[in-house]
Design a protein around this motif. Sequence first.
Motif, short mmCIF file in Angstrom:
data_model
loop_
_atom_site.label_atom_id
_atom_site.label_comp_id
_atom_site.label_asym_id
_atom_site.label_seq_id
_atom_site.Cartn_x
_atom_site.Cartn_y
_atom_site.Cartn_z
N VAL A 1 -11.36 11.52 36.97
CA VAL A 1 -11.74 11.04 35.64
C VAL A 1 -12.46 12.15 34.88
CG1 VAL A 1 -11.85 8.62 36.30
CG2 VAL A 1 -13.87 10.05 36.59
N TRP A 2 -12.44 12.03 33.58
CA TRP A 2 -12.99 13.04 32.68
C TRP A 2 -14.27 12.51 32.06
CZ3 TRP A 2 -12.10 17.98 31.95
CH2 TRP A 2 -12.47 18.60 30.74
N LYS A 3 -15.32 13.32 32.09
CA LYS A 3 -16.63 12.90 31.58
C LYS A 3 -16.95 13.52 30.21
CE LYS A 3 -17.73 10.76 35.44
NZ LYS A 3 -17.91 9.30 35.51
N ARG B 1 5.99 19.27 27.19
CA ARG B 1 5.14 18.07 27.13
C ARG B 1 4.65 17.67 28.51
NH1 ARG B 1 7.18 12.09 25.16
NH2 ARG B 1 5.15 11.02 25.36
N LEU B 2 3.37 17.33 28.59
CA LEU B 2 2.80 16.80 29.82
C LEU B 2 3.05 15.30 29.88
CD1 LEU B 2 -0.69 18.46 30.45
CD2 LEU B 2 1.27 18.42 31.99
N GLN B 3 3.55 14.83 31.02
CA GLN B 3 3.79 13.41 31.21
C GLN B 3 3.08 12.94 32.48
OE1 GLN B 3 8.05 12.97 31.29
NE2 GLN B 3 8.23 12.96 29.07
N SER B 4 2.25 11.91 32.33
CA SER B 4 1.53 11.37 33.48
C SER B 4 2.34 10.25 34.11
CB SER B 4 0.16 10.85 33.05
OG SER B 4 -0.48 10.21 34.13
N PHE B 5 2.37 10.22 35.43
CA PHE B 5 3.00 9.11 36.12
C PHE B 5 1.98 8.33 36.95
CE2 PHE B 5 3.54 13.00 38.63
CZ PHE B 5 2.98 12.65 39.85
N CYS B 6 0.71 8.50 36.61
CA CYS B 6 -0.37 7.85 37.35
C CYS B 6 -0.58 6.43 36.83
CB CYS B 6 -1.66 8.65 37.22
SG CYS B 6 -3.01 7.98 38.21
N GLU B 7 -0.81 5.50 37.75
CA GLU B 7 -1.03 4.11 37.34
C GLU B 7 -2.46 3.88 36.86
OE1 GLU B 7 -2.31 4.36 41.64
OE2 GLU B 7 -0.68 5.15 40.38
N HIS B 8 -3.36 4.84 37.12
CA HIS B 8 -4.76 4.67 36.71
C HIS B 8 -4.96 5.25 35.31
CE1 HIS B 8 -9.09 5.40 36.43
NE2 HIS B 8 -9.19 4.38 37.26
N LYS B 9 -5.29 4.40 34.37
CA LYS B 9 -5.49 4.84 32.99
C LYS B 9 -6.64 5.84 32.91
CE LYS B 9 -6.33 3.16 28.30
NZ LYS B 9 -6.61 1.96 27.46
N GLY B 10 -6.38 6.97 32.26
CA GLY B 10 -7.42 7.98 32.08
C GLY B 10 -7.48 9.02 33.17
N CYS B 11 -6.65 8.91 34.20
CA CYS B 11 -6.65 9.90 35.28
C CYS B 11 -6.11 11.23 34.76
CB CYS B 11 -5.81 9.41 36.45
SG CYS B 11 -5.66 10.61 37.80
N ILE B 12 -6.78 12.34 35.09
CA ILE B 12 -6.34 13.67 34.63
C ILE B 12 -5.91 14.55 35.80
CG2 ILE B 12 -7.91 13.55 32.65
CD1 ILE B 12 -9.47 15.87 34.28
N ALA B 13 -5.73 13.97 36.97
CA ALA B 13 -5.34 14.78 38.13
C ALA B 13 -4.03 15.51 37.85
CB ALA B 13 -5.19 13.89 39.36
N ALA C 1 0.84 14.43 37.16
CA ALA C 1 1.52 14.68 35.89
C ALA C 1 2.58 15.75 36.08
CB ALA C 1 0.51 15.10 34.82
N THR C 2 3.54 15.78 35.20
CA THR C 2 4.59 16.80 35.24
C THR C 2 4.72 17.45 33.87
OG1 THR C 2 6.32 15.21 34.62
CG2 THR C 2 5.91 15.52 36.98
#
Length: 237
Positions: free
Chosen positions: A164-166, A199-211, A215-216
């Motif tokens: 997560v991002w602070k 373009r960065l695309q997230s496939f994470c189910e957790h909203k707000g995850c920046i790991a 992402a691809t």
Amino acid sequence: MSTLLVPPPVWQARAVCGRPELAPLFAGESADEMAEAARVCAGCPVTGECLDAAMREEGSAPAKDRAYVRGGLTPTERATRYRLSVAPVDVDPGLLAQVEALLRDGLSNHDAGRRAGMSTESVGLIRRALGIPARMTPRPTYPSARAAFTALAAPLGGSHGHIVWKGPEYIRIGTESYTRYSPRRVGFEVAHGRRPQGRLQSFCEHKGCIAGGHATDQTLRDARPRSRRRSAARRRG
């Protein structure tokens, strides 16, 4: 010509602050005295009537023109209550407290709204109603994505690798000149050791995850086996 004396409201006879031994406390203006007076007010049976009377008498007066604890609130708290009562925004008290804390921590209207799930315009109204100055400090700048990640990112916990991002929605990376980075871009560059392409695309189910591993970018998507790309295209179609 005689002058008619208006008797005090009936509720005043039941007020705790009417006790002689408490009179000096409710005439004090130090932070400690007002804190203790507010504590006493919390047990008073007519706190509501007292506060209503204070708000009517003081009207739109700023905090500096109000005095003492009345109705359990300090002059600053009563002035804030008035400003919020005339602000054109209806906010749940719990959400309002959250937004106020974010603004006082230095977040912009946009960033505070993003965290609280509120529009930038509504946060701006709250900022003005509370009298919180607009943020004047520039967005933080870091020498590298790694430095920003170390300062502003934190693992969520568990075994899924969520991060997560602070920090704010965007930061600056660079020394002599800078590039605008989103949190997800920071996470990707740290994880993959390069800047994302396309373009960065997230496939994470957790909203707000920046790991970065969740992402691809276009390079990673192009490197996938052709069969997987065809399957993904069919799913999108």
